[in-house]
Design a protein around this motif. Structure first.
Motif, mmCIF file in Angstrom:
data_model
loop_
_atom_site.group_PDB
_atom_site.id
_atom_site.type_symbol
_atom_site.label_atom_id
_atom_site.label_comp_id
_atom_site.label_asym_id
_atom_site.label_seq_id
_atom_site.Cartn_x
_atom_site.Cartn_y
_atom_site.Cartn_z
ATOM 1 N N ARG A 13 -9.424 8.550 1.894
ATOM 2 C CA ARG A 13 -8.855 9.876 1.713
ATOM 3 C C ARG A 13 -8.811 10.544 3.077
ATOM 4 O O ARG A 13 -9.818 10.661 3.751
ATOM 5 N N ILE A 14 -7.611 11.022 3.501
ATOM 6 C CA ILE A 14 -7.492 11.564 4.843
ATOM 7 C C ILE A 14 -7.229 13.051 4.864
ATOM 8 O O ILE A 14 -6.441 13.552 4.089
ATOM 9 N N ASP A 15 -7.885 13.685 5.766
ATOM 10 C CA ASP A 15 -7.633 15.103 5.985
ATOM 11 C C ASP A 15 -6.382 15.238 6.853
ATOM 12 O O ASP A 15 -6.368 14.764 7.997
ATOM 13 N N PRO A 16 -5.330 15.868 6.360
ATOM 14 C CA PRO A 16 -4.106 15.994 7.159
ATOM 15 C C PRO A 16 -4.335 16.620 8.529
ATOM 16 O O PRO A 16 -3.613 16.325 9.480
ATOM 17 N N ALA A 17 -5.362 17.451 8.641
ATOM 18 C CA ALA A 17 -5.616 18.115 9.915
ATOM 19 C C ALA A 17 -5.950 17.129 11.022
ATOM 20 O O ALA A 17 -5.686 17.386 12.201
ATOM 21 N N VAL A 18 -6.494 15.968 10.656
ATOM 22 C CA VAL A 18 -6.863 14.963 11.659
ATOM 23 C C VAL A 18 -5.635 14.472 12.415
ATOM 24 O O VAL A 18 -5.705 14.139 13.599
ATOM 25 N N LEU A 19 -4.494 14.450 11.735
ATOM 26 C CA LEU A 19 -3.283 13.916 12.352
ATOM 27 C C LEU A 19 -2.240 14.999 12.619
ATOM 28 O O LEU A 19 -1.078 14.693 12.894
ATOM 29 N N ALA A 20 -2.655 16.245 12.588
ATOM 30 C CA ALA A 20 -1.697 17.336 12.731
ATOM 31 C C ALA A 20 -0.983 17.309 14.074
ATOM 32 O O ALA A 20 0.173 17.741 14.184
ATOM 33 N N GLY A 43 0.814 -1.203 0.000
ATOM 34 C CA GLY A 43 0.000 0.000 0.000
ATOM 35 C C GLY A 43 0.843 1.246 0.000
ATOM 36 O O GLY A 43 2.068 1.200 0.156
ATOM 37 N N GLU A 44 0.177 2.371 -0.163
ATOM 38 C CA GLU A 44 0.861 3.641 -0.164
ATOM 39 C C GLU A 44 -0.114 4.750 0.212
ATOM 40 O O GLU A 44 -1.333 4.597 0.066
ATOM 41 N N ILE A 45 0.433 5.830 0.740
ATOM 42 C CA ILE A 45 -0.332 7.042 0.993
ATOM 43 C C ILE A 45 0.306 8.131 0.143
ATOM 44 O O ILE A 45 1.491 8.436 0.298
ATOM 45 N N GLU A 46 -0.452 8.680 -0.753
ATOM 46 C CA GLU A 46 0.072 9.682 -1.660
ATOM 47 C C GLU A 46 0.154 11.046 -0.962
ATOM 48 O O GLU A 46 -0.495 11.258 0.071
ATOM 49 N N PRO A 47 0.936 11.967 -1.489
ATOM 50 C CA PRO A 47 1.081 13.282 -0.851
ATOM 51 C C PRO A 47 -0.230 14.015 -0.620
ATOM 52 O O PRO A 47 -0.335 14.823 0.301
ATOM 53 N N ASP A 48 -1.258 13.736 -1.432
ATOM 54 C CA ASP A 48 -2.541 14.418 -1.231
ATOM 55 C C ASP A 48 -3.418 13.735 -0.191
ATOM 56 O O ASP A 48 -4.558 14.134 0.038
ATOM 57 N N GLY A 49 -2.896 12.660 0.449
ATOM 58 C CA GLY A 49 -3.655 11.969 1.485
ATOM 59 C C GLY A 49 -4.487 10.808 0.987
ATOM 60 O O GLY A 49 -5.215 10.181 1.761
ATOM 61 N N THR A 50 -4.400 10.478 -0.290
ATOM 62 C CA THR A 50 -5.112 9.314 -0.822
ATOM 63 C C THR A 50 -4.351 8.046 -0.462
ATOM 64 O O THR A 50 -3.173 7.903 -0.806
ATOM 65 N N ALA A 51 -5.018 7.159 0.222
ATOM 66 C CA ALA A 51 -4.384 5.916 0.662
ATOM 67 C C ALA A 51 -4.993 4.724 -0.066
ATOM 68 O O ALA A 51 -6.198 4.659 -0.299
ATOM 69 N N THR A 52 -4.153 3.776 -0.428
ATOM 70 C CA THR A 52 -4.595 2.556 -1.106
ATOM 71 C C THR A 52 -3.840 1.373 -0.530
ATOM 72 O O THR A 52 -2.631 1.435 -0.355
ATOM 73 N N VAL A 53 -4.577 0.311 -0.219
ATOM 74 C CA VAL A 53 -3.959 -0.951 0.214
ATOM 75 C C VAL A 53 -4.526 -2.062 -0.654
ATOM 76 O O VAL A 53 -5.738 -2.139 -0.874
ATOM 77 N N ARG A 54 -3.643 -2.898 -1.177
ATOM 78 C CA ARG A 54 -4.046 -4.015 -2.035
ATOM 79 C C ARG A 54 -3.650 -5.317 -1.355
ATOM 80 O O ARG A 54 -2.520 -5.445 -0.864
ATOM 81 N N VAL A 55 -4.560 -6.277 -1.363
ATOM 82 C CA VAL A 55 -4.309 -7.571 -0.744
ATOM 83 C C VAL A 55 -4.445 -8.647 -1.807
ATOM 84 O O VAL A 55 -5.482 -8.746 -2.483
ATOM 85 N N LEU A 56 -3.409 -9.448 -1.988
ATOM 86 C CA LEU A 56 -3.448 -10.538 -2.957
ATOM 87 C C LEU A 56 -4.158 -11.730 -2.304
ATOM 88 O O LEU A 56 -3.621 -12.374 -1.404
ATOM 89 N N LEU A 57 -5.372 -12.016 -2.760
ATOM 90 C CA LEU A 57 -6.193 -13.024 -2.099
ATOM 91 C C LEU A 57 -5.653 -14.442 -2.265
ATOM 92 O O LEU A 57 -5.945 -15.315 -1.450
ATOM 93 N N ASP A 58 -4.865 -14.681 -3.303
ATOM 94 C CA ASP A 58 -4.242 -15.996 -3.448
ATOM 95 C C ASP A 58 -3.265 -16.289 -2.315
ATOM 96 O O ASP A 58 -2.852 -17.429 -2.136
#
Length: 341
Positions: A97-104, A51-66
């Motif tokens: 999508r995360i608001d940076p202010a939540v973790l400021a 997974g990754e969190i992009e600079p704009d706060g978009t987070a993605t996690v991928r799980v390989l079900l196999d």
């Protein structure tokens, strides 16, 4: 079961998401708990996710079900083919999508619990979910995101109840149609030049741990077990009254071709069965033609002709009485067995 969640994917500490963050799979864990026969709780894991969190706060996690790992080989195969149907739906994807202010204030408090709304895409269905996650700033460049409590995931919203029924029949157990998921994900801040401060996760799920199919040929027991499971998938379909394969069947048949190729010293019998609608003679012919169509597909995808034999049984070997539409559907099937001798 099982449903993977990971809401967590979002943190940012200090100066927002800066250059982004990368999930560190080897330092992270993703588990799910299921219940069978009312009281027996079983815990399983996934070996491969990123997974990754992009600079704009978009987070993605991928799980390989196999990579589902129940610690039992044939149970893993059942989960892949009967429940998750990974031949058609190989990944679960969690986005938020995360608001940076939540973790400021994370650099000051070091640890806090926050609600996270995210989407889970699984088995061709996308659902919005909300869970509380515990975010811990381990160092300025390392953060942990963990489930504050087990995350319940029901099977029905993801069209997985049919998979539950297949698992129950194959294993002779009762399974609660809901799993709880726990996770502890560690993310590393990417360097300004790009890439994680510590080894970066790949952009696409790639097998990196155990719990996937072993390489090389299977032994006799593994081959027999796999073909018994493959006979229960209900994912090989034909046009009505025809031996023409439905294009969607290719997802499963491609996986079957690989398994047959890895049982090189065995002869596999492909058997066709029908329900009882129509004349018995016509059903017999149709079952033979459908079995032959499956063999033809496998031959065209590299399986040697000496490995395969087709046979049709018509309506003579029903699994269940032909008294309902659902039962008739179960009786219209393709089965795979290892020939004796």
């Amino acid at each position: 079961m099982i449903l993977l969640l990971v809401p967590a994917a979002r943190l940012n500490a200090q100066d927002a998401f800066a250059s982004g963050w990368s999930l560190q799979p080897d330092a992270s864990a993703l588990r799910f708990q299921s219940v069978k026969n009312d009281t027996k709780v079983e815990s399983s894991t996934f070996a491969t996710f990123n997974g990754e969190i992009e600079p704009d706060g978009t987070a993605t996690v991928r799980v390989l079900l196999d990579s589902v790992d129940t610690k039992v080989d044939l149970r893993n195969v059942r989960m892949r083919f009967l429940f998750f149907e990974t031949f058609q739906y190989p990944e679960a994807v969690i986005t938020a999508r995360i608001d940076p202010a939540v973790l400021a204030d994370l650099p000051q408090v070091r640890r806090k619990s926050v609600p996270l709304t995210y989407t889970l895409s699984l088995h061709g269905v996308t659902q919005e979910m909300t869970s509380d996650v515990a975010v811990t700033l381990l160092t300025n460049d390392l953060v942990s995101v963990a489930s504050s409590a087990p995350v319940p995931v029901a099977t029905a919203p993801f069209n997985l109840d049919g998979g539950i029924a297949k698992l129950e029949e194959a294993a002779g157990v009762r399974i609660v149609p809901l799993a709880t998921v726990t996770f502890d994900f560690v993310f590393t801040r990417n360097s300004p030049a790009g890439g994680a401060t510590v080894a970066a996760a790949p952009a696409v799920a790639v097998p990196i741990k155990a719990a996937l199919e072993p390489e090389g040929n299977f032994d006799l027991e593994a081959c027999k077990g796999r073909f018994e499971i493959l006979s229960r998938t209900d994912n090989i379909n034909f046009s009505s009254g025809s031996a023409r394969l439905d294009p969607q069947s290719a997802f499963l048949l491609d996986s079957i071709a690989d398994i047959v190729a890895r049982c090189p010293d065995l002869r596999i019998v492909v058997a066709g069965h029908t329900d009882s609608d129509g004349p018995a003679a016509a059903n017999q012919q149709l079952s033979e033609q459908r079995a032959a169509s499956v063999v033809g597909y496998l031959l065209s995808h590299g399986v040697g002709s000496s490995n395969l034999t087709s046979i049709g049984y018509g309506e003579s070997r029903p699994l269940v009485p032909n008294d309902t539409a659902q039962n008739k559907k179960r009786n219209r099937r393709i089965e795979f067995t290892v020939a004796d001798g």
